[in-house]
Design a protein around this motif. Structure first.
Motif, short mmCIF file in Angstrom:
data_model
loop_
_atom_site.label_atom_id
_atom_site.label_comp_id
_atom_site.label_asym_id
_atom_site.label_seq_id
_atom_site.Cartn_x
_atom_site.Cartn_y
_atom_site.Cartn_z
N VAL A 44 0.85 -1.18 0.00
CA VAL A 44 0.00 0.00 0.00
C VAL A 44 0.89 1.23 0.00
CG1 VAL A 44 -0.26 -0.16 2.53
CG2 VAL A 44 -1.80 1.29 1.21
N ARG A 45 0.66 2.11 -0.97
CA ARG A 45 1.41 3.37 -1.06
C ARG A 45 0.44 4.52 -0.81
NH1 ARG A 45 5.47 3.90 -5.85
NH2 ARG A 45 6.76 2.86 -4.25
N GLN A 46 0.79 5.36 0.17
CA GLN A 46 -0.07 6.47 0.52
C GLN A 46 0.75 7.74 0.66
OE1 GLN A 46 -2.20 4.73 3.82
NE2 GLN A 46 -0.38 3.66 4.47
N THR A 47 0.16 8.86 0.26
CA THR A 47 0.85 10.14 0.32
C THR A 47 0.23 11.00 1.41
OG1 THR A 47 -0.60 11.06 -1.41
CG2 THR A 47 1.51 10.12 -2.12
N VAL A 48 1.10 11.78 2.07
CA VAL A 48 0.66 12.68 3.13
C VAL A 48 1.39 14.01 2.96
CG1 VAL A 48 0.17 10.79 4.72
CG2 VAL A 48 2.40 11.89 4.78
N ARG A 49 0.69 15.08 3.26
CA ARG A 49 1.28 16.43 3.20
C ARG A 49 1.64 16.85 4.62
NH1 ARG A 49 -0.99 22.15 3.35
NH2 ARG A 49 0.24 23.38 1.87
N VAL A 50 2.92 17.02 4.88
CA VAL A 50 3.36 17.45 6.19
C VAL A 50 3.06 18.93 6.37
CG1 VAL A 50 5.16 15.70 6.20
CG2 VAL A 50 5.73 18.03 5.51
N SER A 127 5.51 19.94 2.22
CA SER A 127 5.87 18.97 1.18
C SER A 127 5.07 17.69 1.36
CB SER A 127 7.37 18.68 1.21
OG SER A 127 7.74 18.12 2.46
N VAL A 128 5.06 16.87 0.31
CA VAL A 128 4.32 15.62 0.32
C VAL A 128 5.30 14.46 0.37
CG1 VAL A 128 2.67 14.17 -0.94
CG2 VAL A 128 2.42 16.66 -0.96
N LEU A 129 5.02 13.49 1.23
CA LEU A 129 5.81 12.28 1.34
C LEU A 129 4.98 11.09 0.86
CD1 LEU A 129 7.34 12.71 4.93
CD2 LEU A 129 8.42 13.26 2.74
N ALA A 130 5.65 10.14 0.23
CA ALA A 130 5.01 8.88 -0.15
C ALA A 130 5.53 7.80 0.79
CB ALA A 130 5.31 8.53 -1.59
N VAL A 131 4.62 7.18 1.52
CA VAL A 131 4.97 6.11 2.46
C VAL A 131 4.42 4.81 1.90
CG1 VAL A 131 4.75 5.25 4.82
CG2 VAL A 131 4.91 7.72 4.40
N THR A 132 5.30 3.84 1.71
CA THR A 132 4.91 2.57 1.10
C THR A 132 5.15 1.44 2.08
OG1 THR A 132 5.60 3.48 -1.05
CG2 THR A 132 5.14 1.13 -0.95
N ARG A 212 -8.61 21.30 2.97
CA ARG A 212 -9.39 21.34 4.20
C ARG A 212 -9.04 22.63 4.96
NH1 ARG A 212 -6.02 17.25 3.61
NH2 ARG A 212 -6.70 15.09 3.35
N TRP A 213 -9.85 23.01 5.93
CA TRP A 213 -9.48 24.23 6.64
C TRP A 213 -8.18 24.08 7.43
CZ3 TRP A 213 -8.92 25.02 11.86
CH2 TRP A 213 -9.59 24.17 12.75
N PRO A 214 -7.85 22.90 8.00
CA PRO A 214 -6.53 22.79 8.64
C PRO A 214 -5.37 23.02 7.68
CG PRO A 214 -7.99 21.04 9.38
CD PRO A 214 -8.68 21.70 8.24
N ASP A 215 -5.49 22.53 6.45
CA ASP A 215 -4.42 22.76 5.46
C ASP A 215 -4.30 24.24 5.14
OD1 ASP A 215 -3.86 19.89 4.82
OD2 ASP A 215 -5.93 19.95 4.12
N GLN A 216 -5.45 24.88 4.93
CA GLN A 216 -5.41 26.29 4.57
C GLN A 216 -4.97 27.16 5.75
OE1 GLN A 216 -8.33 27.74 1.67
NE2 GLN A 216 -9.47 25.84 1.97
N LEU A 217 -5.29 26.73 6.96
CA LEU A 217 -4.78 27.45 8.13
C LEU A 217 -3.26 27.34 8.20
CD1 LEU A 217 -5.02 28.96 10.81
CD2 LEU A 217 -5.45 26.76 11.92
N PHE A 218 -2.72 26.14 7.98
CA PHE A 218 -1.27 26.01 8.01
C PHE A 218 -0.62 26.90 6.96
CE2 PHE A 218 2.60 24.17 6.23
CZ PHE A 218 3.43 24.38 7.31
N ASP A 219 -1.19 26.96 5.77
CA ASP A 219 -0.62 27.82 4.73
C ASP A 219 -0.57 29.28 5.20
OD1 ASP A 219 -0.28 25.66 3.04
OD2 ASP A 219 -2.19 25.95 2.01
N ARG A 220 -1.61 29.71 5.90
CA ARG A 220 -1.61 31.06 6.47
C ARG A 220 -0.50 31.23 7.50
NH1 ARG A 220 -6.05 32.57 9.89
NH2 ARG A 220 -4.72 34.36 10.31
N LEU A 221 -0.41 30.28 8.42
CA LEU A 221 0.59 30.39 9.48
C LEU A 221 2.00 30.35 8.93
CD1 LEU A 221 -1.07 28.04 12.14
CD2 LEU A 221 -1.21 30.54 12.00
#
Length: 400
Positions: A44-50, A127-132, A212-221
Motif C-alpha cells: 500500500v502506497r499512501q501520500t501525506v502532506r506534512v 511537502s508531500v511524502l510517499a509512504v509505502t 481542508r481548513w486545517p491545510d489552509q490554516l497552516f498555509d496562512r501560518l
C-alpha cells in the motif's frame, strides 16, 4: 538505529490521521481483502502532506483497533512524482528504507502503535511524502485505518515497497495503518492539535487538493515568520461525536491518545458537537439535556488539556439549516446549537473563542450556511467555506 540527541530540538507531530476501526465498506477491495485476511502479500502506497519541516523524520503506525497483531514486513519513504499528493509513482532514487529498532520489519501488537527509527530525510514545510508499506502475511481480523483521507492511496500485489511505480495498482481513497509523521524540530517548534468531526476531516474538500481548513490554516501560518513553526495535527474524523462513540471513539474517550499524547502539542482547537446535536432526539427535553452534557464535556476537555499545559480554544458550531436529517422542523436542534454557541462565546471556559459560526453563516438567514460556502447539503463546506474557517482563526493565538 541512530538515536536522536535530546538537546537542540525535539520531535513534533507534523501530520496525523485519527486511527479508526475500519468498517466493511472501507476495507481494501478484493483481492486485497479475502477470508478475514487483509493485504496479504500486498503493498500500500499512501501520500501525506506534512505541515512544518525538519531535517529528520520518523513514522507512527497504529494497530489501535486491530484484533490481531499487525505484521509490517517493509516500509519505505520517498518523494512522490512531481511532489504531488495522490499519485502512485515516486521520484527515482528517492526511496529510503524505514527501520524499527534497526530491523526492516516489525509486529505491532493488537491495540498498540509503533514508532519507527529516525530517518535522516529532510522534509520541507508543506511537502508531500510517499509512504509505502508491504505486508507479506497480511493482517487478520479488524483493521485500523483513516477512511476519510480525501487522498488517493494505491494497493498492489507483491513486494513493491521501493518500486518507482506500482504495477497493477488499485486506487482507494483511504489511509491504512499510518497514523503520524514527526519531524525533528527546533526547540521553539510546537503543534496545534485539532479535535473535530467531518468538518475538520474535510468532507467537501478537493480529493488530493489538501484544501481542508486545517491545510489552509497552516498555509496562512507558514506565510507569517511569527507562526511559521506551528505544526498542524488534524485529529478529526467524519461522524465523530463528543459524548458518545460513533465513527470512532468519542472525543472524551480519545482525548488522551489523539491530543494529549501528541508530540510537542501546545494548543488545541475544539470544533466538535454538531453530530451530538444532530443525533439526539429533536424534543425540548432531549435537547436541553444534550446541551448541558455537551458544555460539561467541553469543560472536561479544557481541564484535562490544561493539566498538560495546552491552551484550549473553542470554536463555535457552524449552521446546519436545511440539512436532512439534522435540521428538524421544530427547530429544537437549532436552538441547542445557538445555546451551545452562546456558552462557548460567553462561558469563559476556553482560553479563547474562534467564531466559525459567524465566519460562514448567511447574514440574511443565520441558521444556514452562506450559499457560496455550502458544499450542497447544508452542513458541510466547500473549499471556499473551509478558507473562511481558516481565515477566521487569529494567528496571534499561537504566539502565546
Amino acid at each position: 538505529m541512530g538515536a536522536t540527541p535530546s538537546h537542540g530540538g525535539h520531535w513534533v507531530d507534523t501530520w496525523t490521521a485519527m486511527p479508526q476501526s475500519t468498517e466493511p465498506d472501507n476495507l481494501p477491495p478484493p483481492p486485497y481483502a479475502k477470508d478475514d485476511l487483509v493485504l496479504a502479500d500486498s503493498t500500500v502506497r499512501q501520500t501525506v502532506r506534512v505541515s512544518v519541516g525538519g531535517r529528520r523524520i520518523r513514522l507512527r503506525f497504529s494497530n489501535a483497533f486491530g484484533s490481531a497483531p499487525l505484521p509490517i514486513t517493509r516500509v519505505s519513504v520517498a518523494s512522490p512524482a512531481g511532489g504531488a499528493a495522490g499519485v502512485s509513482a515516486v521520484q527515482p532514487g528517492t526511496a529510503r528504507p524505514v527501520t524499527f529498532s534497526g530491523r526492516s520489519s516489525a509486529v505491532v501488537p493488537a491495540g498498540a502503535q509503533i514508532v519507527s527509527d529516525p530517518l535522516d530525510l529532510p522534509a520541507a514545510p508543506a511537502s508531500v511524502l510517499a509512504v509505502t508499506v508491504y505486508l507479506a502475511r497480511g493482517q487478520s481480523g479488524a483493521v485500523t485505518s483513516h477512511p476519510g483521507s480525501r487522498t488517493t492511496s494505491y494497493l498492489a500485489a507483491g513486494d513493491q515497497a521501493e518500486a518507482v511505480d506500482l504495477t497493477g495498482a488499485t486506487p482507494v481513497d483511504h489511509w491504512y495503518f499510518l497514523s503520524g509523521v514527526e519531524v525533528w524540530s527546533e526547540p521553539a517548534g510546537a503543534a496545534l492539535v485539532l479535535l473535530g468531526d467531518s468538518l475538520t476531516d474535510g468532507r467537501g474538500s478537493t480529493t488530493n487538493g489538501n484544501d481542508r481548513w486545517p491545510d489552509q490554516l497552516f498555509d496562512r501560518l507558514r506565510a507569517d515568520p511569527r507562526t511559521a513553526g506551528v505544526a498542524v495535527a488534524n485529529q478529526a474524523a467524519g461522524g465523530n461525536r463528543v459524548l458518545a462513540d460513533g465513527l470512532g471513539p468519542s472525543a472524551l474517550a480519545r482525548l488522551d491518545r489523539d491530543v494529549l499524547a501528541r508530540s510537542a502539542a501546545r494548543w488545541l482547537i475544539v470544533f466538535e458537537g454538531v453530530n451530538d446535536i444532530g443525533t439526539a432526539e429533536p424534543t425540548p427535553a432531549a435537547q436541553r439535556e444534550l446541551a448541558d452534557a455537551l458544555t460539561a464535556a467541553y469543560e472536561q476537555i479544557v481541564v484535562r488539556a490544561h493539566a498538560r499545559d495546552l491552551r484550549v480554544y473553542g470554536a463555535t458550531l457552524t449552521p446546519f439549516g436545511g440539512n436532512d436529517p439534522y435540521d428538524d422542523p421544530g427547530g429544537h436542534r437549532e436552538a441547542t446549537r445557538q445555546a451551545v454557541n452562546e456558552w462557548i462565546r460567553t462561558g469563559g471556559r476556553f482560553d479563547a473563542v474562534i467564531d466559525f459560526d459567524r465566519a460562514v453563516r448567511d447574514p440574511a438567514e443565520p441558521r444556514r450556511l452562506l450559499a457560496a460556502y455550502d458544499e450542497g447539503d447544508g452542513l458541510h463546506l466547500s473549499p471556499a467555506g473551509y478558507k473562511a474557517l481558516a481565515d477566521a482563526v487569529p494567528a496571534g493565538l499561537f504566539s502565546e
